[in-house]
Design a protein around this motif. Structure first.
Motif, short mmCIF file in Angstrom:
data_model
loop_
_atom_site.label_atom_id
_atom_site.label_comp_id
_atom_site.label_asym_id
_atom_site.label_seq_id
_atom_site.Cartn_x
_atom_site.Cartn_y
_atom_site.Cartn_z
N UNK A 511 38.66 79.65 41.28
CA UNK A 511 39.27 79.36 39.98
C UNK A 511 40.68 78.79 40.16
N UNK A 512 41.39 79.30 41.16
CA UNK A 512 42.75 78.83 41.40
C UNK A 512 42.72 77.36 41.78
N UNK A 513 41.80 77.03 42.67
CA UNK A 513 41.68 75.63 43.11
C UNK A 513 41.26 74.75 41.93
N UNK A 514 40.29 75.23 41.17
CA UNK A 514 39.78 74.45 40.04
C UNK A 514 40.87 74.28 38.97
N UNK A 523 42.62 62.71 37.80
CA UNK A 523 41.55 63.50 38.41
C UNK A 523 41.59 63.34 39.94
N UNK A 524 41.80 64.42 40.68
CA UNK A 524 41.79 64.31 42.14
C UNK A 524 40.35 64.17 42.65
N UNK A 525 40.20 63.86 43.92
CA UNK A 525 38.85 63.78 44.49
C UNK A 525 38.24 65.19 44.45
N UNK A 526 37.07 65.31 43.83
CA UNK A 526 36.45 66.63 43.71
C UNK A 526 35.51 66.87 44.88
N UNK A 527 35.61 68.03 45.47
CA UNK A 527 34.79 68.34 46.65
C UNK A 527 33.86 69.53 46.42
N UNK A 528 33.54 69.77 45.15
CA UNK A 528 32.59 70.86 44.87
C UNK A 528 31.17 70.33 45.02
N UNK A 529 30.20 71.09 44.63
CA UNK A 529 28.81 70.64 44.53
C UNK A 529 28.70 69.68 43.35
N UNK A 530 27.56 68.98 43.26
CA UNK A 530 27.44 67.93 42.24
C UNK A 530 27.46 68.52 40.82
N UNK A 531 26.95 69.72 40.67
CA UNK A 531 26.94 70.34 39.34
C UNK A 531 28.37 70.66 38.91
N UNK A 535 30.57 69.10 35.79
CA UNK A 535 31.09 69.95 34.71
C UNK A 535 32.60 69.74 34.54
N UNK A 536 33.31 69.65 35.66
CA UNK A 536 34.76 69.45 35.59
C UNK A 536 35.07 68.10 34.94
#
Ligand code: F6P
Length: 545
Positions: A511-514, A523-531, A535-536
């Protein structure tokens, strides 16, 4: 130290598994028919509480085998270790001493050379002096006005206990004052809590064991801004409108609260075991120091009952063993907690943290994956409301849902006849669940054949009933301690650490990172999963400005 025998390899566990198969066909109807005194025999009393577990699917052998299992798991030694202040919270290397919070003045309990009971009473006395000044109008706000509103800010163990206790003991509370609770980081929680309040008459109690919790600090900052805006911006007003409850004096100071206005507790008090520590300051202001001490006396009486009573008459031990039986041998995944007392409306929510944060574990104390079920899901609502909602599933659904019914003999309302109705419903539910209504009984009433299966109640659905004289501070203390120790006993048998909560950490880190990704201008480069990435992105597009 020898490694303990894995639970499912213990002969006592295996005997219980065989026994469960052997008595699978035995029904509560049969057990009651075979023993006319069962309803009096399978009961126990302690600290003003009466426990009837006769409507549980247990017979003499079940109880004997469960008690043997408790012995095999060295419950007595583990209990003694807790009361002696040993570091039984192994993964955090801490003592677990909520029982010291309610030991009477004059008793001694040394931990690492320090008498913790003396420390507890020093804080209790400071709390009482402060509570009396607020209640009596001697502690005033920055502009000299009397405090009429107390808003407690905290989350988890720093909120659920105080809210539950305030609601439970409303009948004993100062009705000239308003009490509110803010926990959620959702800003609407704070806005609604202060809507219509005058900052000049409002005191905030910021409760956080660590004083690092994101939600609590965000709400405390919002409160500070609201208060100072309303009082002309003079920062010295904080000293009269904010007090803190924490173990972290540096964190409190950094926030801007004078540590003279801080009430401390200790790392040997787990958050979910802290409602009777300084975390209960709002409770003490609401009900007064004397009633608060009565509550502590109720806790203590149950502590002594638990420590000193043979297992076969010991309420927390019996409750825990029955819970293990239902969970591990009858396959029940949940426990419904059903207080027949509107004032206990937050009790199930309070118990959810107590039970599920404590026993929601899947590795043993020495880190092995368990091959049995640990903590069940706790849930519930006050009766009779639940009866018109989810009880259908408990009576006729395909799942087994053991129930804890909680009731009080003396009403707190002048509407005595309604209290009889309330309690009649409690007794009726336990009876209906246990004994049901067989198809031939339904047919005998002239019900058409096609409807008979729909109107048949299988019965054989287990429940326990806890009765107390009256919902007083003393009774509430005893009731909470009953569940605390029951959770402990279950944890001992399951060989898990009931006092850590590592499972909440990963979400906090993510949550802190998000949060930084949501706050960034671009918007920074997002490195989460595709879902999560999608959502972000969608949230950022749709959140408005
Ligand atoms: O995140 C879980 C938890 O650590 C609980 O165990 C605790 O009761 C709650 O957060 C609040 O923590 P604190 O009192 O430190 O703000």
């Amino acid at each position: 130290m020898d490694k303990p025998v894995p639970l499912t390899q213990r002969p006592q566990w295996q005997a219980l598994a065989e026994h469960a198969t052997a008595i699978a066909g035995t029904r509560l109807r049969d057990l009651f028919a075979a023993d006319p005194a069962r309803g009096q025999r399978l009961t126990a009393e302690g600290a003003g509480l009466y426990l009837d577990y006769s409507k549980q699917r247990v017979d003499e052998d079940t109880l004997r085998l469960l008690l043997e299992l408790a012995d095999a798991c060295e419950l007595s030694a583990r209990t003694a270790a807790m009361f002696a202040g040993e570091h039984i919270n192994r993964t955090e290397d801490r003592a677990v001493l909520h029982v010291a919070l309610r030991m009477p003045k004059g008793e001694r309990l040394e931990v690492d050379g320090v008498d913790v009971v003396a420390q507890v009473h020093e804080v209790l006395d400071r709390m009482a002096a402060f509570a009396d000044r607020v209640r009596g109008g001697q502690w005033t706000g920055h502009s000299g006005r009397r405090i009429r509103n107390v808003i407690s800010i905290g989350i988890g163990g720093s909120d659920l206990g105080p809210v539950m206790a305030y609601e439970a003991l409303r009948d004993f509370s100062n009705r000239d004052m308003h009490f509110g609770f803010v926990s959620n980081v959702d800003g609407t929680d704070f806005s609604e809590a202060v809507r219509g309040l005058d900052p000049a008459e409002t005191l905030f109690i910021v409760c956080s064991k660590t004083f690092t919790t994101l939600e609590t600090l965000a709400n405390a900052h919002a409160a500070r801004t609201w208060c100072l805006d309303g009082l002309g911006g003079d920062a010295s007003a904080v000293a009269k409108h904010f007090v803190a409850v924490s173990t972290n004096a540096d964190g409190v100071r950094d926030f801007g609260i004078d540590t003279d206005n801080m009430f401390g507790f200790w790392d040997w008090v787990g958050g979910r075991y802290s409602m009777d520590s300084a975390i209960g300051l709002s409770t003490m202001i609401a009900i007064g120091p004397e009633n608060f001490r009565d509550m502590l006396a109720g806790f203590h009486e149950m502590d002594e009952h638990f420590r000193d009573t043979p297992f076969e008459r010991n309420l927390p031990v019996l409750m825990a063993l029955v819970a293990i039986w239902n969970n591990d041998f009858l396959g029940a995944d949940t426990v419904a907690v059903l207080p027949y007392a509107q004032y206990l409306k937050r009790f199930p929510a309070y118990l959810q943290q107590l039970t599920m944060e404590s026993n929601g574990k899947s590795v043993t104390l020495d880190g092995r994956r368990v091959d049995y079920q640990t903590g069940p899901v706790y849930w519930g609502e006050p009766g009779t409301n639940g009866q018109h909602s989810f009880y259908q599933l408990i009576h006729q659904g395909t799942r087994l849902v053991p129930c804890d019914f909680i009731g009080f003999c003396e009403p707190l309302s002048p509407l005595r006849e309604q209290h009889d109705l309330l309690m009649a419903n409690l007794f009726a539910q336990g009876e209906a669940l246990a004994f049901g209504k067989a198809a031939d009984e339904v047919r005998a009433e002239g019900v058409a054949d096609a409807l008979v299966p729909h109107k048949t109640f299988e019965g054989n659905r287990p429940s326990s009933t806890i009765l107390a004289q009256k919902l007083t501070p003393h009774a509430l203390g005893a009731l909470v301690a009953l569940y605390e120790h029951s959770v402990f006993v279950q944890g001992v048998v399951w060989d898990i650490d009931s006092f850590d909560q590592w499972g909440v950490e990963l979400g906090k880190v993510l949550a802190k990172q998000t949060a930084s990704e949501l706050a960034a201008a671009r918007l920074p480069e997002l490195r989460h999963d595709s879902s999560t990435n999608a959502l972000i992105r969608r949230y950022r597009e749709q959140r408005g400005t």
